[in-house]
Motif scaffolding. Structure first.
Motif, PDB file in Angstrom:
ATOM      1  N   VAL A  81     -23.974 -10.696 -16.039  1.00  0.00           N
ATOM      2  CA  VAL A  81     -22.989 -10.376 -17.077  1.00  0.00           C
ATOM      3  C   VAL A  81     -21.628 -10.121 -16.436  1.00  0.00           C
ATOM      4  CG1 VAL A  81     -22.397  -8.815 -18.967  1.00  0.00           C
ATOM      5  CG2 VAL A  81     -24.797  -9.412 -18.533  1.00  0.00           C
ATOM      6  N   VAL A  82     -21.616  -9.405 -15.302  1.00  0.00           N
ATOM      7  CA  VAL A  82     -20.371  -9.124 -14.590  1.00  0.00           C
ATOM      8  C   VAL A  82     -19.690 -10.432 -14.192  1.00  0.00           C
ATOM      9  CG1 VAL A  82     -19.370  -8.135 -12.488  1.00  0.00           C
ATOM     10  CG2 VAL A  82     -21.131  -6.872 -13.767  1.00  0.00           C
ATOM     11  N   VAL A  83     -20.474 -11.379 -13.703  1.00  0.00           N
ATOM     12  CA  VAL A  83     -19.920 -12.688 -13.314  1.00  0.00           C
ATOM     13  C   VAL A  83     -19.413 -13.442 -14.545  1.00  0.00           C
ATOM     14  CG1 VAL A  83     -20.482 -14.954 -12.344  1.00  0.00           C
ATOM     15  CG2 VAL A  83     -21.336 -12.877 -11.243  1.00  0.00           C
ATOM     16  N   LYS A  84     -20.215 -13.456 -15.593  1.00  0.00           N
ATOM     17  CA  LYS A  84     -19.836 -14.186 -16.806  1.00  0.00           C
ATOM     18  C   LYS A  84     -18.548 -13.640 -17.411  1.00  0.00           C
ATOM     19  CE  LYS A  84     -21.693 -15.716 -21.267  1.00  0.00           C
ATOM     20  NZ  LYS A  84     -22.876 -15.720 -22.168  1.00  0.00           N
ATOM     21  N   ARG A  85     -18.374 -12.321 -17.343  1.00  0.00           N
ATOM     22  CA  ARG A  85     -17.182 -11.699 -17.928  1.00  0.00           C
ATOM     23  C   ARG A  85     -16.000 -11.671 -16.967  1.00  0.00           C
ATOM     24  NH1 ARG A  85     -19.691  -6.520 -21.344  1.00  0.00           N
ATOM     25  NH2 ARG A  85     -21.012  -7.798 -22.731  1.00  0.00           N
ATOM     26  N   LYS A  86     -16.242 -12.120 -15.741  1.00  0.00           N
ATOM     27  CA  LYS A  86     -15.179 -12.160 -14.721  1.00  0.00           C
ATOM     28  C   LYS A  86     -14.473 -10.801 -14.586  1.00  0.00           C
ATOM     29  CE  LYS A  86     -15.064 -16.614 -13.437  1.00  0.00           C
ATOM     30  NZ  LYS A  86     -16.304 -17.124 -14.011  1.00  0.00           N
ATOM     31  N   ILE A  87     -15.258  -9.769 -14.441  1.00  0.00           N
ATOM     32  CA  ILE A  87     -14.693  -8.422 -14.273  1.00  0.00           C
ATOM     33  C   ILE A  87     -13.940  -8.373 -12.954  1.00  0.00           C
ATOM     34  CG2 ILE A  87     -15.268  -5.979 -13.944  1.00  0.00           C
ATOM     35  CD1 ILE A  87     -17.538  -6.368 -15.953  1.00  0.00           C
ATOM     36  N   ASP A  88     -12.639  -8.123 -13.031  1.00  0.00           N
ATOM     37  CA  ASP A  88     -11.787  -8.299 -11.854  1.00  0.00           C
ATOM     38  C   ASP A  88     -11.282  -7.004 -11.221  1.00  0.00           C
ATOM     39  OD1 ASP A  88     -10.024  -7.525 -13.784  1.00  0.00           O
ATOM     40  OD2 ASP A  88      -8.692  -9.266 -13.607  1.00  0.00           O
ATOM     41  N   GLU A  89     -11.916  -5.895 -11.533  1.00  0.00           N
ATOM     42  CA  GLU A  89     -11.564  -4.652 -10.840  1.00  0.00           C
ATOM     43  C   GLU A  89     -11.881  -4.815  -9.355  1.00  0.00           C
ATOM     44  OE1 GLU A  89     -12.426  -0.822 -13.172  1.00  0.00           O
ATOM     45  OE2 GLU A  89     -13.915  -2.246 -13.919  1.00  0.00           O
ATOM     46  N   PRO A  90     -11.124  -4.144  -8.463  1.00  0.00           N
ATOM     47  CA  PRO A  90     -11.365  -4.311  -7.023  1.00  0.00           C
ATOM     48  C   PRO A  90     -12.684  -3.689  -6.572  1.00  0.00           C
ATOM     49  CG  PRO A  90      -9.719  -2.613  -7.398  1.00  0.00           C
ATOM     50  CD  PRO A  90      -9.962  -3.267  -8.724  1.00  0.00           C
ATOM     51  N   VAL A  91     -13.300  -4.324  -5.610  1.00  0.00           N
ATOM     52  CA  VAL A  91     -14.564  -3.866  -5.048  1.00  0.00           C
ATOM     53  C   VAL A  91     -14.490  -2.416  -4.590  1.00  0.00           C
ATOM     54  CG1 VAL A  91     -16.033  -4.108  -2.995  1.00  0.00           C
ATOM     55  CG2 VAL A  91     -15.510  -6.108  -4.397  1.00  0.00           C
ATOM     56  N   GLU A  92     -13.364  -2.028  -3.983  1.00  0.00           N
ATOM     57  CA  GLU A  92     -13.248  -0.691  -3.409  1.00  0.00           C
ATOM     58  C   GLU A  92     -13.431   0.428  -4.440  1.00  0.00           C
ATOM     59  OE1 GLU A  92      -9.455  -0.318  -1.586  1.00  0.00           O
ATOM     60  OE2 GLU A  92      -8.328  -0.792  -3.404  1.00  0.00           O
ATOM     61  N   ARG A  93     -13.218   0.093  -5.691  1.00  0.00           N
ATOM     62  CA  ARG A  93     -13.384   1.095  -6.743  1.00  0.00           C
ATOM     63  C   ARG A  93     -14.851   1.458  -6.948  1.00  0.00           C
ATOM     64  NH1 ARG A  93      -9.869  -0.044 -11.936  1.00  0.00           N
ATOM     65  NH2 ARG A  93      -8.314   0.125 -10.263  1.00  0.00           N
ATOM     66  N   TYR A  94     -15.744   0.601  -6.510  1.00  0.00           N
ATOM     67  CA  TYR A  94     -17.176   0.808  -6.760  1.00  0.00           C
ATOM     68  C   TYR A  94     -18.001   0.973  -5.496  1.00  0.00           C
ATOM     69  CZ  TYR A  94     -16.035  -0.393 -11.539  1.00  0.00           C
ATOM     70  OH  TYR A  94     -15.484  -0.378 -12.799  1.00  0.00           O
ATOM     71  N   MET A  95     -17.391   0.870  -4.330  1.00  0.00           N
ATOM     72  CA  MET A  95     -18.168   1.003  -3.096  1.00  0.00           C
ATOM     73  C   MET A  95     -18.563   2.458  -2.865  1.00  0.00           C
ATOM     74  SD  MET A  95     -15.182   0.508  -0.209  1.00  0.00           S
ATOM     75  CE  MET A  95     -13.987   1.807   0.148  1.00  0.00           C
ATOM     76  N   GLU A  96     -19.602   2.643  -2.047  1.00  0.00           N
ATOM     77  CA  GLU A  96     -20.093   3.985  -1.729  1.00  0.00           C
ATOM     78  C   GLU A  96     -19.053   4.760  -0.915  1.00  0.00           C
ATOM     79  OE1 GLU A  96     -23.103   5.583  -2.458  1.00  0.00           O
ATOM     80  OE2 GLU A  96     -23.337   3.949  -3.883  1.00  0.00           O
ATOM     81  N   GLN A  97     -19.099   6.083  -1.038  1.00  0.00           N
ATOM     82  CA  GLN A  97     -18.210   6.928  -0.236  1.00  0.00           C
ATOM     83  C   GLN A  97     -18.759   7.123   1.170  1.00  0.00           C
ATOM     84  OE1 GLN A  97     -15.143   7.914  -1.429  1.00  0.00           O
ATOM     85  NE2 GLN A  97     -15.810   6.537  -3.063  1.00  0.00           N
ATOM     86  N   GLN A  98     -20.079   6.990   1.321  1.00  0.00           N
ATOM     87  CA  GLN A  98     -20.710   7.123   2.628  1.00  0.00           C
ATOM     88  C   GLN A  98     -21.404   5.822   3.000  1.00  0.00           C
ATOM     89  OE1 GLN A  98     -23.310  10.527   1.962  1.00  0.00           O
ATOM     90  NE2 GLN A  98     -21.911  11.841   3.094  1.00  0.00           N
ATOM     91  N   CYS A  99     -21.477   5.575   4.297  1.00  0.00           N
ATOM     92  CA  CYS A  99     -22.138   4.365   4.771  1.00  0.00           C
ATOM     93  C   CYS A  99     -22.941   4.706   6.024  1.00  0.00           C
ATOM     94  CB  CYS A  99     -21.097   3.279   5.076  1.00  0.00           C
ATOM     95  SG  CYS A  99     -21.809   1.727   5.655  1.00  0.00           S
ATOM     96  N   PHE A 100     -24.246   4.499   5.986  1.00  0.00           N
ATOM     97  CA  PHE A 100     -25.107   4.751   7.136  1.00  0.00           C
ATOM     98  C   PHE A 100     -25.195   3.487   7.990  1.00  0.00           C
ATOM     99  CE2 PHE A 100     -26.350   7.776   3.941  1.00  0.00           C
ATOM    100  CZ  PHE A 100     -26.648   8.933   4.654  1.00  0.00           C
ATOM    101  N   THR A 101     -24.950   3.645   9.286  1.00  0.00           N
ATOM    102  CA  THR A 101     -25.000   2.510  10.199  1.00  0.00           C
ATOM    103  C   THR A 101     -26.007   2.783  11.314  1.00  0.00           C
ATOM    104  OG1 THR A 101     -23.194   3.391  11.564  1.00  0.00           O
ATOM    105  CG2 THR A 101     -22.590   1.902   9.752  1.00  0.00           C
TER     106      THR A 101
END
Length: 280
Positions: free
Chosen positions: A114-134
């Motif tokens: 649905v996200v692809v079909k609607r071409k939701i164009d908000e930037p990725v950074e708005r939805y990425m995690e605040q923490q990242c385990f490496t």
């Protein structure tokens, strides 16, 4: 748009009463990481996932391990409402019921379309995690498995000696057929030896359970021998629908997020992408 237009039909489900071994066989055979649990009349009782078994490796009773009375939706539920229910409950599987019976299921993958079909164009950074385990590329595989199980993070970017991303590792990657197949007895694990009943891809989904039970041992080889070196990243300013499209095409449920210098910033999970469909 309502749920009936995006849900997955012909759902594979476990029926109570059942055993852990029977549920694991279903997961292996159909390459599933989780299943709805129903009664003999098809009414939804709960959800059971491989992570539930990982959290209770000594428990044989599915009724104790599974999560009872999960959130549910109907075929007529609006997609936005269903997305809100999934996000608020952090539920990767939403049973779809009609007249009390299971008729479908929703996963983040259904919403990504649905996200692809609607071409939701908000930037990725708005939805990425605040923490990242490496994890470092020379970490032994057996130690990596312990880290994954203790952290509850089942996919990690792998860093080299310069702190740059050089791969991705999941618990499934660690159980590599080249290292383990000759030493595994499927009968001992409670899974049929019949090649038609299982696939290695399906078996890797549940192998972590047998590692925790000490029925399977991982070598002390470094993570870099098991990791996926074909790293696909997404730029933090990219429109969200493009990240969703990559996830769908590559069958990923997460993507490392990088800056303009290709430095790792964080990670984007599919269920966070689903949030973009939730009305403000």
């Amino acid at each position: 748009m309502n749920v009936s237009s995006i849900m997955t039909k012909n759902v594979i489900a476990a029926t109570l009463p059942t055993t852990r071994a029977d549920v694991l066989r279903l997961m292996v055979k159909y390459k599933k990481t989780g299943l709805p649990v129903v009664d003999e009349e098809g009414r939804v009782l709960g959800i059971v996932t491989r992570k539930d078994f990982f959290s209770h490796p000594q428990e044989e009773q599915v009724a104790i391990v599974m999560r009872w009375d999960p959130p549910k939706v109907s075929p007529s539920t609006a997609v936005e409402r269903a997305a809100k229910i999934m996000v608020e409950n952090n539920a990767r599987r939403l049973p779809v019921v009609k007249n009390g019976k299971l008729v479908g299921i929703l996963t983040p993958t259904d919403f990504l379309k649905v996200v692809v079909k609607r071409k939701i164009d908000e930037p990725v950074e708005r939805y990425m995690e605040q923490q990242c385990f490496t994890i470092f590329k020379l970490t032994p595989a057996n130690v990596a498995a312990k880290m994954i199980n203790l952290s509850g993070v089942f996919a990690m970017p792998v860093l080299d000696e310069h702190g740059e991303i050089c791969g991705m590792i999941t618990d499934r990657d660690l159980f590599n057929i080249e290292y383990l197949r000759e030493s595994i007895s499927l009968t001992k694990l409670g899974i049929s030896e019949d090649e038609d009943e299982w696939s290695w891809e399906g078996l890797r989904n549940v192998m972590n359970l047998y590692f925790q039970e000490a029925k399977v041992h991982l070598p002390k080889e470094p993570v870099e021998k098991f990791m996926n070196k074909d790293v696909v990243t997404v730029f933090r300013k990219k429109p969200l629908w493009e990240a969703a499209e990559i996830m769908l095409k590559r069958d990923f449920d997460q993507l490392p997020v990088v800056d303009v210098h290709d430095e790792l910033l964080s990670i984007l999970y599919d269920i966070r992408v689903v949030r973009s469909l939730v009305p403000p």
